[in-house]
Design an enzyme around this catalytic site. Structure first.
Site, short mmCIF file in Angstrom:
data_model
loop_
_atom_site.label_atom_id
_atom_site.label_comp_id
_atom_site.label_asym_id
_atom_site.label_seq_id
_atom_site.Cartn_x
_atom_site.Cartn_y
_atom_site.Cartn_z
N GLY A 144 0.86 -1.11 0.02
CA GLY A 144 -0.34 -0.10 -0.19
C GLY A 144 0.96 0.80 -0.28
O GLY A 144 0.60 1.96 -0.20
N ASP A 157 0.80 3.33 4.04
CA ASP A 157 -0.51 3.78 3.38
C ASP A 157 -1.21 4.38 4.77
O ASP A 157 -1.62 5.90 4.69
CB ASP A 157 -1.20 3.28 2.33
N ASP A 207 -4.69 2.11 10.64
CA ASP A 207 -6.47 1.81 11.38
C ASP A 207 -5.94 1.55 12.75
O ASP A 207 -6.35 2.09 13.67
CB ASP A 207 -6.32 0.66 10.49
N GLY A 258 -3.56 -0.14 14.06
CA GLY A 258 -2.43 -0.10 14.37
C GLY A 258 -1.70 -1.31 15.06
O GLY A 258 -0.32 -1.04 15.04
N ASN A 259 -2.51 -2.42 14.57
CA ASN A 259 -1.42 -3.70 14.85
C ASN A 259 -0.18 -3.88 13.70
O ASN A 259 0.58 -4.23 13.95
CB ASN A 259 -2.39 -4.45 14.74
N THR A 260 -0.53 -3.42 12.10
CA THR A 260 0.58 -3.62 11.57
C THR A 260 1.39 -2.96 11.51
O THR A 260 2.50 -3.34 11.57
CB THR A 260 -0.46 -3.30 9.89
N LYS A 320 -6.82 6.88 10.55
CA LYS A 320 -8.24 6.70 11.50
C LYS A 320 -8.45 6.86 12.76
O LYS A 320 -7.82 5.90 13.53
CB LYS A 320 -8.90 5.41 11.13
N ARG A 365 -5.78 0.62 -6.61
CA ARG A 365 -4.25 1.33 -6.17
C ARG A 365 -3.84 2.88 -6.94
O ARG A 365 -2.64 3.37 -6.53
CB ARG A 365 -3.44 0.60 -5.99
#
Ligand code: 5GP
Ligand code: MG
Length: 182
Positions: free
Chosen positions: A38, A94, A97, A99-101, A125, A159
């Site tokens: 992303g 990108d 969200d 935040g886990n990534t 977000k 994308r």
């Protein structure tokens, strides 16, 4: 699809982020670590908006989730990562969200013994954050809506759009397929 952030707005904001990074990382061994897939559009634009020497590295993070956007199992592939030891790393994704990534990528990056680690994303977000971490740099905070474009996909499509668009309920319903959020 509805345009949430226009091509022009993105371009102006990315230039500002590039200037900010250039000031804060002058005379530092900067590596911008793009999270595949992303971040590729942002990565290409952001590195050209910075005026300090830097290296580019890549890492892959993928979580499988359904079309209703519930988070799935996170997989990190760090086989592409070049040597980060002693470098000042800015992880670039990108969107932040839950935040886990970002937390997962942080952990992977620390194993390379960098001098410092920060994070940068185009979109945040803010209402969905689940982790004890906030992005150090972000382009725009956005509401809890599913967005595509400027690197962000839906089922690997969209994308290439030069703007950030919101998928309307009708668009989302058209696909119930599993989605790979690389
Ligand atoms: P997190 O781990 O922060 O919940 O999710 C981060 C990843 O989920 C992002 O890198 C992205 O791949 C995916 N994601 C989260 N929200 C969205 C969204 O609104 N649109 C798209 N296309 N992907 C998203
Ligand atoms: Mg991603």
């Amino acid at each position: 699809m509805r345009v949430l952030i226009s091509e022009n707005e993105i371009s102006e904001r990315v230039k500002t982020l590039g200037r900010q990074l250039s000031e804060e990382y002058s005379n530092r061994p900067l590596t911008i670590l793009g999270v595949l897939t992303g971040s590729v559009v942002l990565l290409a634009d952001l590195i050209r908006a910075t005026s300090v020497p830097l290296r580019v590295a890549l890492i892959q993070a993928a979580s499988y989730r359904g079309a209703e956007t519930t988070p799935g199992q996170l997989t990190i592939n760090q086989s592409l990562v070049s040597d980060l030891r002693g470098r000042d790393v800015v992880i670039l994704d990108d969107i932040f969200d839950t935040g886990n990534t970002m937390v997962g990528v942080y952990e992977a990056v620390r194993g390379f013994q960098p001098a410092s680690v920060r994070s940068a994303v185009l979109l945040w977000k803010t209402a969905r954050t689940e982790v004890d971490l906030e992005p150090d740099y972000f382009g725009f905070s956005i509401p809890d809506e599913f967005v595509v474009g400027y690197g962000l996909d839906f089922n690997d499509d969209y994308r290439h759009l030069p703007f950030i668009g919101v998928m309307e309920d009708e668009d989302l319903k058209r696909s119930g397929a599993k989605q790979n959020d690389c």
